[in-house]
Design an enzyme around this catalytic site. Structure first.
Site, PDB file in Angstrom:
ATOM      1  N   SER A 233       0.799  -1.230   0.000  1.00 48.76           N
ATOM      2  CA  SER A 233       0.000   0.000   0.000  1.00 48.76           C
ATOM      3  C   SER A 233       0.828   1.275   0.000  1.00 48.76           C
ATOM      4  O   SER A 233       0.284   2.363  -0.185  1.00 48.76           O
ATOM      5  CB  SER A 233      -0.939   0.006   1.209  1.00 48.76           C
ATOM      6  OG  SER A 233      -2.210   0.455   0.843  1.00 48.76           O
ATOM      7  N   LYS A 236       0.450   3.923  -2.762  1.00 50.78           N
ATOM      8  CA  LYS A 236      -0.461   5.074  -2.766  1.00 50.78           C
ATOM      9  C   LYS A 236       0.273   6.404  -2.660  1.00 50.78           C
ATOM     10  O   LYS A 236      -0.272   7.442  -3.051  1.00 50.78           O
ATOM     11  CB  LYS A 236      -1.478   4.926  -1.631  1.00 50.78           C
ATOM     12  CG  LYS A 236      -2.449   3.762  -1.815  1.00 50.78           C
ATOM     13  CD  LYS A 236      -3.459   3.685  -0.679  1.00 50.78           C
ATOM     14  CE  LYS A 236      -4.473   2.568  -0.911  1.00 50.78           C
ATOM     15  NZ  LYS A 236      -3.904   1.232  -0.726  1.00 50.78           N
ATOM     16  N   SER A 434      -6.258   4.360   3.566  1.00 53.47           N
ATOM     17  CA  SER A 434      -5.681   3.379   2.631  1.00 53.47           C
ATOM     18  C   SER A 434      -6.782   2.800   1.752  1.00 53.47           C
ATOM     19  O   SER A 434      -6.917   1.587   1.588  1.00 53.47           O
ATOM     20  CB  SER A 434      -4.943   2.262   3.368  1.00 53.47           C
ATOM     21  OG  SER A 434      -3.980   1.657   2.524  1.00 53.47           O
TER      22      SER A 434
END
Length: 602
Positions: A233, A236, A434
């Site tokens: 993640s 991002k 997230s």
């Protein structure tokens, strides 16, 4: 243990009642060999053919032969284009679901003792702007309201003088800011502090690290810093920087309604806003709403009775799921079909998802065809039922300007439009929560801004291109998606510290919006319950970072203020962690960042 991010889930947690994580698809890059970026004086240069000169990129030789965890640089595989995607209180959970500081949440005081107890609270939208100003100031930017932030968020109308309400006071600065006069740590000092920690068994056989000074861009430590590594993640951060650069912080995503080919037909044209709500009970506070759009259409049509609703979601192309994602993504509650029209991030029940976000770690059941679901919801708002409410996909007619019979608007005439929250807030939500669906939608906005196909592959290619435009090495990123769900994503740690340095050194103030949603160590999001042990407590309240988690993949990248007050950026990625050691691996990562927080490293 705090919230998980990406789509790592404990057993038995998925979107149905809510089990297992995911991998990726094709990958590739757009090399930008001639891009230039200002370098630190005396920097001896990059390895040949590595792309542009990056911010703070270290010369690998200075770390000695074969730094710990260094992988041999490999070639990224090529990517082929797949075949044929307000006002009101900010109301976010205390923890991200999955990852980061709630919108509007102030960071904890940097003081001895444990962080204050966390509790759910509602903050007015105006607080977001002030908190963002505090964050920008903490990374050295002279951004105040009024100014850029006021323009990005939209200036509200001043309250009447007779109002009995007192002006809301500015919140205090509660996150220690950097000292511009603080000494810069030395490479030798940082190496002495980190080398033993980087070799921790809990990090596995491949841990890659980059540390740099934000103000000067000077590289301070590298261990496999240029090696392509699975970021989960942390991807991002790249999506956030590139969409802010490509669209700008003030950009709002439109959802339009136009007159169809026959009287009474309305075509909803999706612009890619994943936060669009049906009404005031939507999942994302302050989002654009279908009931407002329906009211505009009702007024524009006058006496023309509604007949049917058509959905135009043709703005997005390619598959709605990334081809290499694990098979459980459509049902696992953390991903969704990515279409240009959807409501509430494709959640089937937005109100229930909001109530259970803490228990499910943000997972929620998603509808399989978000665009048609949104069309049926709009049809209901227009009073249609039965067969008439079964919105079909179609293409909006081009506006011709010709008159229509019986006083109805001509086909293609715009009947109404609503717009998303500004990009600065969408990015904040994406990072703090997230949110994978928002991430994939924003990657497509990068593609649209660069005239590339608005698909998974197009978004990835556009992200690479914008990174090259920023003067950073596009050959050190290879993406299959914008969220980090794919295991075929690759980013080097040094590119991540380059991105953070670029966003934090004042040269691109519009990029500093990435910092507003970063979790704070020992306080919020995926860092909520971390930095609690004696060996990591130095990082509590002074580490702000985005985390990434997939099975055997753990990553963290962000900012830390040293004991002397120097602001550093770091990225630590491990994609071969031992199985079943999640807590130990995270503490090993936290010991690295805490060592930076607790030392002058000189």
């Amino acid at each position: 243990m705090g919230r998980e991010d990406s789509h790592y889930r404990p057993e038995g947690v998925d979107g149905r009642k809510f089990g297992s994580p995911g991998s990726g698809g094709a990958s590739g890059r757009v090399p930008v060999p001639d891009a230039q970026f200002p370098r630190t004086p005396g920097d001896p240069g990059r390895r040949p053919g590595a792309g542009s000169a990056p911010v703070g990129r270290a010369n690998p030789e200075q770390y000695g032969p074969e730094p710990v965890g260094r992988a041999r640089p490999g070639q990224f595989a090529g990517r082929a284009e797949p075949a044929p995607y307000g006002a009101g209180p900010i109301r976010w959970p205390d923890q991200d679901g999955p990852g980061g500081t709630p919108v509007g949440r102030a960071a904890p005081p940097v003081a001895p003792g444990p962080p204050p107890a966390r509790r759910r609270r509602r903050l007015p939208v105006a607080v977001l702007a002030t908190v963002l100003v505090v964050v920008l100031a903490a990374v050295g930017l002279a951004v105040v309201r009024p100014g850029p932030v006021a323009g990005w968020l939209g200036s509200g109308t001043a309250a009447p003088a007779a109002s009995a309400q007192a002006a809301e006071p500015d919140p205090p600065v509660v996150l220690a800011g950097p000292d511009s006069n603080a000494p810069v740590p030395t490479a030798d000092g940082v190496r002495a502090a980190l080398d033993p920690l980087v070799r921790a068994a809990a990090l596995g056989d491949r841990v890659n690290v980059s540390v740099a000074d934000v103000a000067t861009g000077k590289a301070l430590y590298g261990s496999g810093q240029d090696a392509p590594t699975v970021p989960a993640s942390v991807t991002k951060l790249a999506t956030a920087v590139t969409v802010l650069a490509a669209r700008g912080p003030a950009y709002r995503i439109p959802t339009r309604a136009v007159a169809g080919a026959t009287p009474g037909e309305v075509v909803i044209v999706g612009g890619g806003d994943p936060t669009l709500a049906v009404d005031k009970d939507g999942f994302y506070p302050g989002a654009a709403r279908l009931n407002d759009l329906a009211a505009q259409v009702r007024k524009a049509l006058g006496g023309t009775a509604p007949t049917r609703v058509t959905v135009d979601s043709s703005l997005f192309s390619g598959p709605v799921y990334e081809p290499g994602w694990d098979a459980d993504i459509p049902t696992g509650g953390v991903g969704a079909a990515i279409t240009a029209l959807m409501t509430d991030g494709a959640r089937r029940d937005a109100a229930a998802a909001g109530r259970t976000a803490d228990d499910t770690q943000g997972a929620a059941e998603r509808v399989p065809q978000p665009d048609q679901s949104a069309g049926r919801q709009f049809a209901g708002l227009r009073g249609l039922s039965g067969d008439a409410a079964q919105a079909k996909r179609g293409k909006a007619p081009a506006a011709s300007g010709a008159s229509a019979a019986a006083g109805a608007p001509a086909p293609g005439t715009e009947l109404g439009k609503v717009e998303s929250l500004p990009m600065v807030r969408l990015v904040d939500i994406m990072i703090s929560e997230s949110d994978n669906v928002i991430a994939e939608s924003l990657a497509r906005q990068v593609a649209l801004a660069r005239n590339k196909p608005s698909s998974f592959a197009g978004g990835a290619a556009a992200t690479d291109a914008v990174i090259g435009e920023l003067g950073l090495p596009a050959d050190e990123i290879s993406l299959a998606d914008g969220s980090g769900l794919s295991r075929t994503n690759r980013i080097s740690p040094s590119l991540l510290t380059d991105l953070i340095t670029l966003a934090g050194n004042g040269s691109h103030p519009e990029l500093a919006a990435i910092f507003g949603g970063l979790p704070v160590g020992g306080w919020s999001g995926t860092l909520d319950d971390r930095y609690q042990a004696a060996v990591t407590k130095a990082g509590a309240g002074v580490v702000r970072a985005k985390t990434g988690t997939l099975a055997r993949v753990n990553a963290i990248a962000g900012l830390v203020t040293t004991a002397d007050g120097r602001l550093l950026t770091f990225a630590v990625l491990t994609d071969q962690a031992p199985p079943d050691t999640l807590d130990e691996t995270r503490q090993a990562l936290d010991r690295i960042t805490s060592a930076l927080a607790g030392c002058g490293c000189r």
